[in-house]
Design an enzyme around this catalytic site. Structure first.
Site, PDB file in Angstrom:
ATOM      1  N   ASP A  37       4.557  -5.544  -3.173  1.00  0.00           N
ATOM      2  CA  ASP A  37       6.924  -5.300  -3.348  1.00  0.00           C
ATOM      3  C   ASP A  37       6.665  -7.087  -2.344  1.00  0.00           C
ATOM      4  OD1 ASP A  37       5.981  -3.863  -1.424  1.00  0.00           O
ATOM      5  OD2 ASP A  37       6.582  -2.259  -2.689  1.00  0.00           O
ATOM      6  N   GLU A  40      -4.485   2.270   6.628  1.00  0.00           N
ATOM      7  CA  GLU A  40      -4.549   2.280   7.346  1.00  0.00           C
ATOM      8  C   GLU A  40      -5.116   3.103   8.963  1.00  0.00           C
ATOM      9  OE1 GLU A  40      -0.091   4.253   6.147  1.00  0.00           O
ATOM     10  OE2 GLU A  40      -0.013   2.568   5.133  1.00  0.00           O
ATOM     11  N   HIS A  44       3.965  -5.614   1.755  1.00  0.00           N
ATOM     12  CA  HIS A  44       5.178  -4.939   1.651  1.00  0.00           C
ATOM     13  C   HIS A  44       6.148  -5.791   2.507  1.00  0.00           C
ATOM     14  CE1 HIS A  44       3.851  -1.352  -0.377  1.00  0.00           C
ATOM     15  NE2 HIS A  44       2.509  -0.685   0.530  1.00  0.00           N
ATOM     16  N   ASN A  57      -8.018  -1.065   3.916  1.00  0.00           N
ATOM     17  CA  ASN A  57      -6.581  -1.288   3.486  1.00  0.00           C
ATOM     18  C   ASN A  57      -5.631  -0.957   4.128  1.00  0.00           C
ATOM     19  OD1 ASN A  57      -5.250  -1.832   0.548  1.00  0.00           O
ATOM     20  ND2 ASN A  57      -4.108   0.013   1.040  1.00  0.00           N
ATOM     21  N   GLU A 111      -0.704  -4.422  -2.256  1.00  0.00           N
ATOM     22  CA  GLU A 111       0.339  -2.865  -2.485  1.00  0.00           C
ATOM     23  C   GLU A 111       1.431  -3.724  -2.644  1.00  0.00           C
ATOM     24  OE1 GLU A 111       0.626  -0.010  -0.426  1.00  0.00           O
ATOM     25  OE2 GLU A 111      -1.667   0.654  -0.515  1.00  0.00           O
TER      26      GLU A 111
HETATM   27  C1  XIL Z   1       3.599   5.320  -0.993  1.00  0.00           C
HETATM   28  C2  XIL Z   1       4.064   5.574  -2.213  1.00  0.00           C
HETATM   29  O1  XIL Z   1       4.297   4.288  -3.108  1.00  0.00           O
HETATM   30  C3  XIL Z   1       5.223   6.932  -2.107  1.00  0.00           C
HETATM   31  O2  XIL Z   1       6.084   7.569  -3.696  1.00  0.00           O
HETATM   32  C4  XIL Z   1       4.697   8.126  -1.590  1.00  0.00           C
HETATM   33  O3  XIL Z   1       5.778   8.847  -1.373  1.00  0.00           O
HETATM   34  C5  XIL Z   1       4.634   7.468  -0.217  1.00  0.00           C
HETATM   35  O4  XIL Z   1       3.697   6.691  -0.459  1.00  0.00           O
HETATM   36  N1  XIL Z   1       0.941   2.462   1.952  1.00  0.00           N
HETATM   37  C6  XIL Z   1       0.222   3.236   0.997  1.00  0.00           C
HETATM   38  C7  XIL Z   1       0.876   3.876  -0.179  1.00  0.00           C
HETATM   39  O5  XIL Z   1      -1.414   2.608   1.590  1.00  0.00           O
HETATM   40  O6  XIL Z   1      -0.327   4.780  -0.454  1.00  0.00           O
HETATM   41  C8  XIL Z   1       2.089   3.853   0.537  1.00  0.00           C
HETATM   42  O7  XIL Z   1       2.349   4.757  -1.469  1.00  0.00           O
HETATM   43  C9  XIL Z   1       2.957   2.501   0.406  1.00  0.00           C
HETATM   44  C10 XIL Z   1       2.612   2.434   1.862  1.00  0.00           C
END
Ligand code: XIL
Length: 433
Positions: free
Chosen positions: A259, A149, A228, A191, A257
């Site tokens: 969802d 990020e 996401h 990422n 990641e």
């Molecule tokens: C999130 C986790 O799922 C949570 O449990 C935590 O509180 C915060 O981080 N981007 C990412 C992940 O790269 O590491 C994040 O994970 C979600 C967004």
């Protein structure tokens, strides 16, 4: 086996779903095309038997949801703590699963001592962290999210402000070089999120960085797309373009990641689209969902995952599994028949049936009945292109329309379509020649 009968103007369409040869878990289904299907895992859930049961059954790649982040692994400067991360890594490896490491350097989830640092001291602390953690796990990690990020949201296309960014624009490449030295066998990924839509400025910014790294020999092997999604940030229709353009730079791409908030068939369709986008790009090596059950999700109220809170498979699960198994989704028929003229008295029938599928192309077969003197028109839809034929002599009216005639091989012929991410079936129609 279910059958679907539908009618379109001028053509009868008869269809049936495939029965055999399909894998019954996400990991096994993904492996059919050399890919993986992973999930984020939380160490504190490894005592939950429903959770571990699904984990062990369905997934062949694991990411620690929080346990490998900087605050977890170096809570005090120079004191490293791997207990929870090891629990996840060992559980995965004992089950024959691989591990994605997440994440070595990030502006977020930094330990308190690091949040207050700046300048050379911070740069050195970051590099030491990368070196120590990647060395500790050397040989056990398939791919590391080396930097997470680092780009800004919005229209700038530039870097995000952070304490790490303020140590100098070269902090990202410095982190990648340190990671390569520490674990030369791990793939090294950048990422990020909001990088799915090809026309988004942030996507373009990351693309330019990867292009620059490749041109200067900075060690980078892969780009992770967090993915996401929700109604305000839907799956873009150009996702396969984004993945394909990054892959063309000479890196693997991975959905890291995933969802998607929502429910029912709308959620299932969006999952189907993401899975198809990955399958359409040869260097999209795998998909990871960000948790197992909806109740495990960091966005639990959006019910964004593949299993409900009780561990039951959702519609989205079935659509992902279907795409992994056959490239097109569970409800897709395998044959379609068009009849022209009067089949009983001098007409002919062309039946299209699916053949093999690959990430970049698929085969189709056509069987003709009613005459030995046929002309079949095969129409593909852009960006599809027919790249091979067999048992027919073919001519092209335009790039999308092929005319097939008998070549003495009988009344069944076939062809290969390079699909460019478009899995729609060609249409076929038959005329007596
Ligand atoms: C999130 C986790 O799922 C949570 O449990 C935590 O509180 C915060 O981080 N981007 C990412 C992940 O790269 O590491 C994040 O994970 C979600 C967004």
């Amino acid at each position: 086996m279910s059958a679907i009968v539908a009618a379109t103007a001028g053509a009868a369409v008869i269809a049936a779903t495939p029965a055999s040869g399909a894998a019954s878990t996400l990991g096994a289904a993904a492996q059919q095309s050399g890919r993986y299907f992973g999930t984020a895992v939380a160490a504190n859930k490894l005592g939950d038997s429903t959770y571990v049961g699904i984990l062990n059954r369905e997934f062949d790649m694991v990411t620690a949801e929080n346990e490998m982040k900087m605050d977890a692994t170096e809570p005090n400067q120079g004191q490293f703590s791997y207990g929870n991360a090891d629990r996840i890594v060992n559980q995965a490896r004992n089950q024959g699963k691989r591990v994605r490491g997440h994440a070595l350097a990030w502006h977020s989830q930094q330990p308190g001592w690091m949040q207050n640092m700046s300048g050379t001291a911070l740069r050195n602390a970051m590099l030491n962290h990368v070196t120590q953690v990647a060395s500790y796990y050397r040989g056990k990690i398939y791919a590391w999210d080396v930097v997470n990020e680092a780009f800004a949201d919005g229209s700038s296309g530039g870097r995000r402000d952070s304490n790490l960014q303020r140590t100098g624009n070269d902090w990202i490449e410095a982190a990648f070089r340190a990671a390569r030295s520490a674990d030369p066998g791990a793939k090294l990924c950048y990422n990020d999120y909001n990088t799915d839509n090809w026309s988004h400025a942030k996507t373009q910014g990351v693309y330019r960085m990867v292009q620059d790294f490749k041109s200067r020999g900075v060690p980078i092997d892969c780009v992770g797309f967090q993915a996401h999604f929700n109604s305000g940030n839907p799956v873009p229709s150009n996702y396969h373009t984004t993945l394909g353009n990054f892959a063309a730079l000479g890196v693997d791409v991975q959905i890291t990641e995933l969802d998607i908030e929502g429910s029912g068939s709308s959620q299932a369709q969006q999952y189907q689209g993401v899975t198809q986008a990955c399958l359409s790009v040869a260097r999209c090596t795998g998909i990871t969902v960000w948790g197992i059950r909806d109740s495990d999700s960091w966005r639990a109220s959006g019910t964004p995952l593949l299993f409900d809170g009780s561990g039951n498979k959702k519609a989205a699960y079935n659509s992902v599994l279907g795409v992994l198994n056959n490239g097109t989704g569970t409800t897709t028929p395998t044959t379609t028949t068009t009849t022209s003229g009067n089949p009983g008295g001098g007409g002919c029938t062309a039946t299209y049936s699916e053949g093999e599928k690959w990430s970049d192309r698929f085969n189709g077969n056509v069987t003709v009945s009613g005459t030995d003197n046929w002309v079949v028109t095969v129409t593909v839809s852009s960006p599809q292109r027919v790249i091979a034929t067999w048992n027919t002599s073919a001519t092209w009216g335009s790039a999308n329309v092929m005319t097939a005639r008998p070549n003495g091989s009988g009344n069944t012929f076939g062809f290969t379509v390079q699909h460019g991410g478009n899995w729609n079936w060609p249409t076929v129609s038959c005329q007596v020649g």
